[in-house]
Every structure is written in C-alpha cells, then in structure tokens.
Design a protein around this motif. Sequence first.
Motif, PDB file in Angstrom:
ATOM      1  N   SER A   1     -30.241  10.360  19.341  1.00  0.00           N
ATOM      2  CA  SER A   1     -29.919   9.924  18.195  1.00  0.00           C
ATOM      3  C   SER A   1     -29.464   8.836  18.227  1.00  0.00           C
ATOM      4  CB  SER A   1     -31.041  10.352  17.468  1.00  0.00           C
ATOM      5  OG  SER A   1     -31.854  10.942  17.689  1.00  0.00           O
ATOM      6  N   ASN A   2     -27.733  10.005  17.372  1.00  0.00           N
ATOM      7  CA  ASN A   2     -26.313   8.626  17.417  1.00  0.00           C
ATOM      8  C   ASN A   2     -25.680   8.697  18.524  1.00  0.00           C
ATOM      9  OD1 ASN A   2     -27.257   9.467  14.731  1.00  0.00           O
ATOM     10  ND2 ASN A   2     -26.736  11.623  14.693  1.00  0.00           N
ATOM     11  N   GLN A   3     -25.843   9.067  19.170  1.00  0.00           N
ATOM     12  CA  GLN A   3     -24.901   8.106  20.536  1.00  0.00           C
ATOM     13  C   GLN A   3     -25.298   7.902  21.399  1.00  0.00           C
ATOM     14  OE1 GLN A   3     -21.374   8.996  20.679  1.00  0.00           O
ATOM     15  NE2 GLN A   3     -22.076  10.160  18.711  1.00  0.00           N
TER      16      GLN A   3
ATOM     17  N   ASP B   1     -33.760   5.165  14.993  1.00  0.00           N
ATOM     18  CA  ASP B   1     -33.212   5.536  16.810  1.00  0.00           C
ATOM     19  C   ASP B   1     -34.194   6.746  17.161  1.00  0.00           C
ATOM     20  OD1 ASP B   1     -33.144   8.071  15.218  1.00  0.00           O
ATOM     21  OD2 ASP B   1     -31.515   7.295  14.525  1.00  0.00           O
TER      22      ASP B   1
ATOM     23  N   THR C   1     -35.199   8.030  11.329  1.00  0.00           N
ATOM     24  CA  THR C   1     -33.584   8.147  12.054  1.00  0.00           C
ATOM     25  C   THR C   1     -32.823   9.874  12.280  1.00  0.00           C
ATOM     26  OG1 THR C   1     -32.513   7.852   9.901  1.00  0.00           O
ATOM     27  CG2 THR C   1     -33.017   6.327  11.347  1.00  0.00           C
ATOM     28  N   PHE C   2     -31.919  10.432  12.672  1.00  0.00           N
ATOM     29  CA  PHE C   2     -32.011  11.612  12.279  1.00  0.00           C
ATOM     30  C   PHE C   2     -31.116  12.240  11.392  1.00  0.00           C
ATOM     31  CE2 PHE C   2     -28.427  15.087  13.243  1.00  0.00           C
ATOM     32  CZ  PHE C   2     -28.950  15.889  14.063  1.00  0.00           C
ATOM     33  N   ASP C   3     -31.312  11.666  10.143  1.00  0.00           N
ATOM     34  CA  ASP C   3     -31.230  13.125   9.078  1.00  0.00           C
ATOM     35  C   ASP C   3     -32.632  12.827   8.166  1.00  0.00           C
ATOM     36  OD1 ASP C   3     -32.350   9.843   8.089  1.00  0.00           O
ATOM     37  OD2 ASP C   3     -30.952   9.765   7.148  1.00  0.00           O
TER      38      ASP C   3
ATOM     39  N   SER D   1     -35.799   9.455  16.123  1.00  0.00           N
ATOM     40  CA  SER D   1     -35.373  10.916  15.961  1.00  0.00           C
ATOM     41  C   SER D   1     -36.986  11.549  15.615  1.00  0.00           C
ATOM     42  CB  SER D   1     -34.861  11.819  14.764  1.00  0.00           C
ATOM     43  OG  SER D   1     -33.731  10.953  14.752  1.00  0.00           O
TER      44      SER D   1
ATOM     45  N   ASP E   1     -29.093  15.326  18.469  1.00  0.00           N
ATOM     46  CA  ASP E   1     -27.713  14.387  17.523  1.00  0.00           C
ATOM     47  C   ASP E   1     -27.493  13.927  18.504  1.00  0.00           C
ATOM     48  OD1 ASP E   1     -25.851  14.156  15.661  1.00  0.00           O
ATOM     49  OD2 ASP E   1     -24.588  16.073  15.624  1.00  0.00           O
TER      50      ASP E   1
ATOM     51  N   GLY F   1     -28.841   6.051  20.880  1.00  0.00           N
ATOM     52  CA  GLY F   1     -30.039   5.363  19.584  1.00  0.00           C
ATOM     53  C   GLY F   1     -31.754   4.983  20.712  1.00  0.00           C
TER      54      GLY F   1
END
Length: 462
Positions: A51-53, A292, A433-435, A294, A48, A55
């Motif tokens: 990927s999200n912080q 990102d 992406t993370f999702d 993931s 998380d 990228g």
Amino acid sequence: MRNIVLILFIAFSFSSYSQRDNKKEDSIAIRNFYNTSLLEGKSYTWLDYLSNQIGPRLSGSLNAQKAVEWTEQELKDVGLDKVWLQSVMVPKWTRGVTEFAYIETDPGQTTNVPICALGGSVPTPIGGVKAEIVEVKGLEDLRKLGTDNIEGKIVFYNRPMQADLINTFEAYGGCVDQRYSGAAEAAKFGAVGVIVRSMNLRLDDFPHTGTMSYGNLTDLEKIPAAAISTNGAELLHSMLTLNPKIKFLLNMNCRSWKDVESFNVIGEITGSEFPNEYMVVGGHLDSWDLGDGSHDDGAGVVQSMEVLRLFKETGYKPKRSIRVVLFMNEENGLRGGKKYAKVAKSKNENHVFALESDAGGFTPRGFSFDCDSNNFDQIQSWKSLFEPYLVHYFARGGSGADIGPLKKDGIVLAGLRPDSQRYFDYHHAKNDTFDAINKRELELGAATMASLVYLFDKYGVK
C-alpha cells in the motif's frame, strides 16, 4: 445375532473414537494457524509495503507491474515449490488531471462538489460540459421520462444503497446497475453526461469510482460518466428541489489506451499425495487509482499469500497442490480470472476447490459457498471448529469474481465473508488506504482462510 451386534458396536465405537481424534487433531492444527498468524504473521507487514511503497495498482499501470514483481519475489522468499507469472492482456485507462464539477444556480453563482470519473469513461470536451440536470432513481425512470425530457441534459442517478439491508453487498447489488449501465442507457435518450450517486452507505465527501460499460455504443455516442459523493448527491437533490433549472458543470480528462501485457502471479506447494488435484486461494492484485487499495483488494492478496506461508511455518504438508493466485484486472475486466481458468482448462488441470478474499480486511465472520449439498453438509460439520474464533457464518451463495470462471461440476468455490458494515465506506474511494486497516482483523482473516483450506485438503471434496 450376538456376534453381529458386537461387531456393529465395535465398528461404531471405533468410528466415534476416530472422529474424536480427528476433531482434536483439527482443533490443534487450526489453533496453530491462528497463533502463528497473530503472533508471527506477515500479512500486515506485506500490506504496509504493497500500500505505502507501491500504492494504487490500476491495471496497465507502472504500479501494477511493480506489484507483480514484488509479490513474485515475496512468494519465492516464502520457499514455495513453484512461483511463476502468467501473461494476460489487460485494458489500460488513465484518469488524467483531477476532475472538477460545480452546481450553478445563476450565472456566476456556483458551488463545487466532489466527483470522480467512472472507470472506462470518455472525457468531457475541453472546458467540460454544462447542462441542466434531470434526476432519476434508476434506469427504468429513463423510459418514463423519454427523449423530450432528457435530451441535452445531464442525468443524475440518485438511488442510494438500501440502508435497511443488513447484508451490505445485497444493498450494493441493488443499485450498482446505474453505475455500470447508466451512461449507455442515458445516451440512448440524448443525454450529454451522467453523474451517479456513490455506492456508499455513509454520508461523506468521497466520490467512489468503479467500472462502467457503454454496451454497443459507438465512440461518437459515448457520453462522460462520473460518480458524485453522497454529500454532494444530497446537496444536488436539495438544490434541484428548490430550482429544477439549475445547471451542472462536469470536467474530466480521462482516456482509454490500447491493451497492454500484465500478469497473474502464481505460487504453489505441490501436494504430497494428490499433486494433480489443485486448490486455489487468491485475491486480485489490481486496484482502483484513487486510494492505495488496502481493503480492495490488498487485504485479500496478503491474506492469500499468508495461507501458504502459514502452512510452511506450522509444518503442514498438504496432500493436494495448493496454489496462491494473485489475479490481475478484476476491477475493470476480469481478464486475470478468465485467463487462469482458460489455461487450467487447456491443461486439463483438475481444480477441486477455490477460495477468494475480496470483501475487505475486516473481522472474519465466515464463508459463503457455491457447491452441492453433499459438500455443504461436510462444511456444516466443521462449524464447531471455527466457533472458538467467533466465525459462525456458513451459507450457500456466491464466492468471488476471479474464481467464478473455474466453476464446474464437482468443484467447491468459497468466499471469505468479513463483517461488511464498513466496507463500502472505503470501496473504490480515495480513503481506501492502509490507515483504515486493523492489523488484528487482517491476521484473523488469514488464519480463518488457512483453516478452511486445511480442512478441504485433509478431507477432500465429496
């Protein structure tokens, strides 16, 4: 004679009891890895953040450096015996502003289609390049068409991944040559650009990038190269069927720069009995720049980190030195994997085993192994330990790109093999992406990796 028979019976009985005791001990240890990963795991939280912080982490980018610094600190926080950075020079390529393309049926009548530059491509001239299209199914078609039919045109490679191959990596391997070598070969026949059908079994609007090579072409001979989405490829094919004289405009602003310094991130638990025998578990820290990263290969990075954390959390003290290696620049150069192997050789380090996760964070199915028959026989004897977790695929084959340079006699190389049916929906595309990550599947993969590393550490290589 009776004494000999009695001795043999006692020896056989002792061996049987010992094997049963070992199997029970191994089952408990593996159960602990799965319990800890599923109930107290960190791989999902780590991913998380990555990927999200942080990228996308294209080699040579600021985000790649942020990922190096963050993973180094996380490995220190796990409490490993050693954590260090290994310097490596990597290529730097930037995409520039968003690419643009359209199909022109008549002057002023255009249809936009999704494209993206292939990694390492040169840009188009300012304003783009517009030309007629010649569609081919592969590199061999270029020779059949010849310069007269290709010169001044854009070559459209439209060979799809073979849908009836259950192993999607086999399907990928069957058509990736047009992405890697397509521009170099088309340029020899006078093409002014190439567009390549994305390596994707699904029909969607996401173009998939990936590395490409110009071979021995000079800078003046290089032509721009882009991927087109599978829906875009289907549309272009249909329109060419109706009108072979349609034109295609391609506009890209990518650029290559001088090599820059980056790093492999390495952490180690030093072996208690054989500290000079090294076992590696790893993935690649860099990613392409559209999503990102993931699945490719953030999942492999955090799973590899988690293997060493699981050893610490469950109290397992390895006999051999276990290293996690987060390789830099797998996507467009493999510089990190080559540098790690070069340094290991220069130090005369004895690497006996290496495991890579670089096939996405999906449900683990098993492993493929690059090893000799004796070691594979030993591996086969462990299958029953994995069956309660529905991990059943054990086959000889490839391992992983980053650990490949370690190959030598006596080493066992392995690759985690998750379910591959959805992997190429995301591979090198904006939707990686993370999702798209399933927490449980990711954690199962980490525990599966830890279990294999544990078994090779306990019993060694043959």
